[in-house]
Write a protein that holds these residues in place. Sequence first.
Motif, PDB file in Angstrom:
ATOM      1  N   SER A   1       8.860  -5.092  -1.093  1.00 50.12           N
ATOM      2  CA  SER A   1       7.735  -4.498  -0.361  1.00 50.12           C
ATOM      3  C   SER A   1       8.190  -3.696   0.855  1.00 50.12           C
ATOM      4  CB  SER A   1       6.757  -5.593   0.091  1.00 50.12           C
ATOM      5  OG  SER A   1       7.405  -6.530   0.923  1.00 50.12           O
ATOM      6  N   SER A   2       9.441  -3.908   1.306  1.00 54.18           N
ATOM      7  CA  SER A   2       9.935  -3.203   2.488  1.00 54.18           C
ATOM      8  C   SER A   2      10.661  -1.901   2.142  1.00 54.18           C
ATOM      9  CB  SER A   2      10.862  -4.114   3.310  1.00 54.18           C
ATOM     10  OG  SER A   2      12.073  -4.347   2.623  1.00 54.18           O
TER      11      SER A   2
ATOM     12  N   ARG B   1       6.249   2.479   7.960  1.00 49.81           N
ATOM     13  CA  ARG B   1       7.498   1.798   7.620  1.00 49.81           C
ATOM     14  C   ARG B   1       8.249   1.292   8.854  1.00 49.81           C
ATOM     15  NH1 ARG B   1       7.525  -0.984   3.538  1.00 49.81           N
ATOM     16  NH2 ARG B   1       7.512   0.001   1.507  1.00 49.81           N
ATOM     17  N   ILE B   2       7.991   1.880  10.009  1.00 48.15           N
ATOM     18  CA  ILE B   2       8.623   1.371  11.243  1.00 48.15           C
ATOM     19  C   ILE B   2       8.182  -0.074  11.455  1.00 48.15           C
ATOM     20  CG2 ILE B   2       8.792   1.609  13.747  1.00 48.15           C
ATOM     21  CD1 ILE B   2       8.259   4.635  13.364  1.00 48.15           C
TER      22      ILE B   2
ATOM     23  N   PHE C   1       4.445  11.615   6.276  1.00 47.21           N
ATOM     24  CA  PHE C   1       4.396  11.327   7.717  1.00 47.21           C
ATOM     25  C   PHE C   1       3.751   9.973   7.984  1.00 47.21           C
ATOM     26  CE2 PHE C   1       2.102  12.117  11.883  1.00 47.21           C
ATOM     27  CZ  PHE C   1       3.220  11.894  12.671  1.00 47.21           C
ATOM     28  N   ALA C   2       2.612   9.725   7.341  1.00 46.31           N
ATOM     29  CA  ALA C   2       1.907   8.449   7.526  1.00 46.31           C
ATOM     30  C   ALA C   2       2.751   7.284   7.019  1.00 46.31           C
ATOM     31  CB  ALA C   2       0.565   8.482   6.798  1.00 46.31           C
TER      32      ALA C   2
ATOM     33  N   ALA D   1       0.835  -1.208   0.000  1.00 47.71           N
ATOM     34  CA  ALA D   1       0.000   0.000   0.000  1.00 47.71           C
ATOM     35  C   ALA D   1       0.868   1.254   0.000  1.00 47.71           C
ATOM     36  CB  ALA D   1      -0.924  -0.006   1.219  1.00 47.71           C
ATOM     37  N   ILE D   2       1.965   1.216   0.758  1.00 48.19           N
ATOM     38  CA  ILE D   2       2.884   2.358   0.804  1.00 48.19           C
ATOM     39  C   ILE D   2       3.532   2.565  -0.564  1.00 48.19           C
ATOM     40  CG2 ILE D   2       5.050   3.223   1.791  1.00 48.19           C
ATOM     41  CD1 ILE D   2       4.250   1.709   4.390  1.00 48.19           C
TER      42      ILE D   2
END
Length: 251
Positions: free
Chosen positions: A96-97, A195-196, A189-190, A44-45
Amino acid sequence: MTDLIKQGALFLMSPKCYDNYFLEHNFFDVPCFKALLSKGLGLAIIAGSLLVKVPQVLKILKSKSGEGINLMGVMLDLLAITIHMSYNFMNGYPFSSWGDTTFLALQTVAIGALVIFYNGKKLPSLLFLLGYALLLYVLNSGLTPMKILGTAQNCNIPILLVGKLSQAFTNYKAGSTGQLSAATCFMMFAGSLARIFTSIQETGDRTIIITFIASSFANGVIVAQLLYYWNKPAAGVKKDKSKKSKSKKDD
Protein backbone atom coordinates in the motif's frame (compact mmCIF):
# COMPACT_ATOMS: atom_id res chain seq x y z
CA MET A 1 -20.00 -13.00 8.22
CA THR A 2 -18.34 -11.66 11.38
CA ASP A 3 -15.07 -13.40 10.45
CA LEU A 4 -15.21 -11.87 6.97
CA ILE A 5 -15.66 -8.36 8.41
CA LYS A 6 -12.79 -9.01 10.82
CA GLN A 7 -10.49 -10.16 8.01
CA GLY A 8 -11.37 -7.06 5.99
CA ALA A 9 -10.72 -4.80 8.98
CA LEU A 10 -7.38 -6.49 9.73
CA PHE A 11 -6.34 -5.85 6.13
CA LEU A 12 -6.67 -2.14 6.88
CA MET A 13 -5.40 -2.04 10.46
CA SER A 14 -3.28 -3.87 13.01
CA PRO A 15 -4.83 -6.35 15.52
CA LYS A 16 -4.21 -3.75 18.26
CA CYS A 17 -6.19 -1.09 16.38
CA TYR A 18 -8.94 -3.63 15.62
CA ASP A 19 -9.31 -4.29 19.35
CA ASN A 20 -9.32 -0.54 20.05
CA TYR A 21 -12.10 0.16 17.55
CA PHE A 22 -14.30 -2.95 17.68
CA LEU A 23 -13.83 -4.33 21.22
CA GLU A 24 -12.92 -1.34 23.39
CA HIS A 25 -14.79 1.20 21.19
CA ASN A 26 -11.93 3.64 21.53
CA PHE A 27 -12.52 5.71 18.37
CA PHE A 28 -10.17 8.53 19.36
CA ASP A 29 -6.89 6.61 19.25
CA VAL A 30 -4.67 9.00 17.24
CA PRO A 31 -1.93 6.50 16.20
CA CYS A 32 -4.57 4.05 14.96
CA PHE A 33 -6.41 6.81 13.11
CA LYS A 34 -3.18 7.90 11.37
CA ALA A 35 -2.35 4.31 10.43
CA LEU A 36 -5.87 3.70 9.07
CA LEU A 37 -5.84 6.98 7.15
CA SER A 38 -2.44 6.15 5.68
CA LYS A 39 -3.57 2.68 4.61
CA GLY A 40 -6.77 4.07 3.08
CA LEU A 41 -4.87 6.81 1.24
CA GLY A 42 -2.32 4.30 -0.01
CA LEU A 43 -5.00 2.00 -1.43
CA ALA A 44 -6.82 4.98 -2.98
CA ILE A 45 -3.59 6.11 -4.66
CA ILE A 46 -3.02 2.59 -6.00
CA ALA A 47 -6.57 2.50 -7.38
CA GLY A 48 -6.06 5.92 -8.98
CA SER A 49 -2.69 4.88 -10.43
CA LEU A 50 -4.44 2.26 -12.57
CA LEU A 51 -5.65 5.11 -14.80
CA VAL A 52 -3.50 8.12 -13.87
CA LYS A 53 -1.47 8.19 -17.11
CA VAL A 54 -4.13 6.63 -19.35
CA PRO A 55 -5.39 10.09 -20.46
CA GLN A 56 -1.83 10.86 -21.61
CA VAL A 57 -1.58 7.55 -23.51
CA LEU A 58 -4.97 8.15 -25.17
CA LYS A 59 -4.00 11.70 -26.13
CA ILE A 60 -0.86 10.44 -27.90
CA LEU A 61 -2.80 7.67 -29.67
CA LYS A 62 -5.53 10.07 -30.77
CA SER A 63 -3.13 12.66 -32.17
CA LYS A 64 -0.62 10.03 -33.39
CA SER A 65 2.06 12.37 -32.09
CA GLY A 66 4.29 12.87 -29.07
CA GLU A 67 4.71 16.59 -29.80
CA GLY A 68 5.61 18.61 -26.72
CA ILE A 69 6.57 15.52 -24.70
CA ASN A 70 10.22 15.53 -23.66
CA LEU A 71 11.46 11.97 -24.29
CA MET A 72 14.46 12.38 -22.00
CA GLY A 73 12.09 13.52 -19.25
CA VAL A 74 9.90 10.45 -19.79
CA MET A 75 12.93 8.12 -19.64
CA LEU A 76 14.29 9.72 -16.46
CA ASP A 77 10.82 9.60 -14.91
CA LEU A 78 10.57 5.91 -15.80
CA LEU A 79 14.02 5.23 -14.33
CA ALA A 80 13.09 7.00 -11.08
CA ILE A 81 9.77 5.11 -10.81
CA THR A 82 11.46 1.77 -11.51
CA ILE A 83 14.23 2.27 -8.95
CA HIS A 84 11.68 3.34 -6.34
CA MET A 85 9.46 0.32 -7.05
CA SER A 86 12.38 -2.14 -6.90
CA TYR A 87 13.84 -0.59 -3.74
CA ASN A 88 10.51 -0.87 -1.91
CA PHE A 89 9.77 -4.36 -3.22
CA MET A 90 13.16 -5.75 -2.25
CA ASN A 91 12.93 -4.11 1.20
CA GLY A 92 9.57 -5.79 1.81
CA TYR A 93 7.68 -2.55 2.53
CA PRO A 94 3.84 -2.76 2.56
CA PHE A 95 2.37 -2.81 -0.98
CA SER A 96 0.00 0.00 0.00
CA SER A 97 3.01 2.32 0.41
CA TRP A 98 4.44 1.80 -3.10
CA GLY A 99 2.08 -0.31 -5.22
CA ASP A 100 1.08 2.63 -7.41
CA THR A 101 4.59 2.73 -8.89
CA THR A 102 3.94 -0.68 -10.50
CA PHE A 103 1.08 0.73 -12.57
CA LEU A 104 2.84 4.07 -13.14
CA ALA A 105 5.84 2.19 -14.54
CA LEU A 106 3.67 0.23 -17.00
CA GLN A 107 1.93 3.39 -18.20
CA THR A 108 5.17 5.41 -18.41
CA VAL A 109 6.88 2.71 -20.46
CA ALA A 110 3.85 2.76 -22.79
CA ILE A 111 4.20 6.56 -23.19
CA GLY A 112 7.92 6.22 -23.91
CA ALA A 113 7.35 3.48 -26.48
CA LEU A 114 4.58 5.47 -28.21
CA VAL A 115 6.67 8.65 -28.41
CA ILE A 116 9.54 6.66 -29.99
CA PHE A 117 7.10 4.85 -32.32
CA TYR A 118 5.43 8.05 -33.56
CA ASN A 119 8.86 9.59 -34.13
CA GLY A 120 9.13 7.02 -36.94
CA LYS A 121 11.28 4.52 -35.05
CA LYS A 122 9.26 1.30 -34.91
CA LEU A 123 12.11 -1.16 -34.23
CA PRO A 124 13.73 0.99 -31.48
CA SER A 125 10.35 1.20 -29.72
CA LEU A 126 10.19 -2.62 -29.60
CA LEU A 127 13.81 -2.89 -28.43
CA PHE A 128 13.04 -0.32 -25.73
CA LEU A 129 10.21 -2.52 -24.36
CA LEU A 130 12.43 -5.63 -24.36
CA GLY A 131 15.26 -3.73 -22.66
CA TYR A 132 12.93 -2.47 -19.95
CA ALA A 133 11.62 -6.00 -19.27
CA LEU A 134 15.24 -7.15 -18.82
CA LEU A 135 15.97 -4.25 -16.43
CA LEU A 136 12.93 -5.20 -14.30
CA TYR A 137 14.18 -8.77 -14.01
CA VAL A 138 17.69 -7.71 -12.99
CA LEU A 139 16.43 -5.27 -10.32
CA ASN A 140 13.71 -7.46 -8.77
CA SER A 141 15.10 -10.99 -8.96
CA GLY A 142 17.82 -10.59 -6.33
CA LEU A 143 20.60 -10.18 -8.90
CA THR A 144 21.11 -6.56 -7.81
CA PRO A 145 22.67 -6.17 -4.31
CA MET A 146 20.61 -4.14 -1.82
CA LYS A 147 23.55 -1.75 -1.36
CA ILE A 148 23.35 -0.81 -5.04
CA LEU A 149 19.56 -0.43 -4.87
CA GLY A 150 19.95 1.85 -1.84
CA THR A 151 22.50 3.99 -3.67
CA ALA A 152 20.22 4.12 -6.71
CA GLN A 153 17.31 5.24 -4.52
CA ASN A 154 19.50 8.05 -3.13
CA CYS A 155 20.23 9.12 -6.72
CA ASN A 156 16.50 9.11 -7.48
CA ILE A 157 16.00 12.67 -6.27
CA PRO A 158 18.28 14.35 -8.85
CA ILE A 159 17.08 11.89 -11.55
CA LEU A 160 13.45 12.74 -10.78
CA LEU A 161 14.08 16.49 -10.66
CA VAL A 162 16.05 16.54 -13.92
CA GLY A 163 13.37 14.42 -15.63
CA LYS A 164 10.41 16.51 -14.51
CA LEU A 165 12.09 19.90 -14.84
CA SER A 166 13.37 19.07 -18.34
CA GLN A 167 9.70 18.68 -19.31
CA ALA A 168 9.00 22.02 -17.62
CA PHE A 169 11.83 23.61 -19.64
CA THR A 170 10.40 22.14 -22.86
CA ASN A 171 7.03 23.68 -21.97
CA TYR A 172 8.69 27.04 -21.29
CA LYS A 173 10.56 27.05 -24.61
CA ALA A 174 7.43 26.07 -26.56
CA GLY A 175 5.21 28.51 -24.68
CA SER A 176 2.77 25.59 -24.39
CA THR A 177 2.30 22.24 -22.66
CA GLY A 178 1.77 20.47 -26.01
CA GLN A 179 0.27 16.97 -25.75
CA LEU A 180 0.58 16.85 -21.94
CA SER A 181 -2.65 15.64 -20.33
CA ALA A 182 -3.98 17.98 -17.63
CA ALA A 183 -5.79 15.11 -15.88
CA THR A 184 -2.56 13.08 -15.65
CA CYS A 185 -0.51 16.02 -14.34
CA PHE A 186 -3.05 16.98 -11.67
CA MET A 187 -3.40 13.36 -10.46
CA MET A 188 0.39 12.93 -10.33
CA PHE A 189 0.69 16.09 -8.21
CA ALA A 190 -2.05 15.03 -5.79
CA GLY A 191 -0.65 11.50 -5.54
CA SER A 192 2.89 12.66 -4.75
CA LEU A 193 1.60 14.97 -2.01
CA ALA A 194 -0.41 12.14 -0.41
CA ARG A 195 2.60 9.81 -0.64
CA ILE A 196 4.60 12.08 1.69
CA PHE A 197 2.14 11.25 4.49
CA THR A 198 1.82 7.52 3.69
CA SER A 199 5.62 7.14 3.49
CA ILE A 200 6.05 8.77 6.90
CA GLN A 201 3.42 6.46 8.38
CA GLU A 202 4.22 3.14 6.70
CA THR A 203 7.97 3.13 6.01
CA GLY A 204 9.64 5.95 7.96
CA ASP A 205 12.35 5.79 5.28
CA ARG A 206 13.85 9.28 5.06
CA THR A 207 15.11 8.79 1.49
CA ILE A 208 11.64 7.85 0.24
CA ILE A 209 10.03 10.79 2.08
CA ILE A 210 12.50 13.29 0.59
CA THR A 211 11.96 11.73 -2.84
CA PHE A 212 8.21 12.42 -2.64
CA ILE A 213 8.81 15.98 -1.41
CA ALA A 214 11.01 16.55 -4.48
CA SER A 215 8.41 14.85 -6.71
CA SER A 216 5.64 17.08 -5.33
CA PHE A 217 7.70 20.18 -6.07
CA ALA A 218 8.48 19.11 -9.66
CA ASN A 219 4.90 18.02 -10.36
CA GLY A 220 3.70 21.32 -8.88
CA VAL A 221 5.86 23.27 -11.35
CA ILE A 222 4.28 21.42 -14.30
CA VAL A 223 0.76 21.90 -12.90
CA ALA A 224 1.49 25.63 -12.51
CA GLN A 225 2.58 25.72 -16.18
CA LEU A 226 -0.60 23.95 -17.26
CA LEU A 227 -2.66 26.62 -15.53
CA TYR A 228 -0.50 29.44 -16.91
CA TYR A 229 -0.55 28.21 -20.53
CA TRP A 230 -4.17 26.96 -20.40
CA ASN A 231 -5.67 29.46 -22.88
CA LYS A 232 -2.45 30.67 -24.46
CA PRO A 233 -1.53 29.61 -28.02
CA ALA A 234 1.84 27.92 -28.54
CA ALA A 235 4.81 30.01 -29.66
CA GLY A 236 4.61 28.49 -33.17
CA VAL A 237 0.95 29.44 -33.47
CA LYS A 238 1.74 33.03 -32.46
CA LYS A 239 4.43 33.26 -35.16
CA ASP A 240 2.06 31.90 -37.83
CA LYS A 241 -0.59 34.47 -36.84
CA SER A 242 1.90 37.33 -36.95
CA LYS A 243 3.15 36.23 -40.39
CA LYS A 244 -0.42 36.07 -41.74
CA SER A 245 -1.27 39.51 -40.38
CA LYS A 246 1.95 40.92 -41.85
CA SER A 247 1.23 39.41 -45.30
CA LYS A 248 -2.29 40.88 -45.23
CA LYS A 249 -0.84 44.34 -44.53
CA ASP A 250 1.64 43.96 -47.40
CA ASP A 251 -1.24 43.04 -49.74
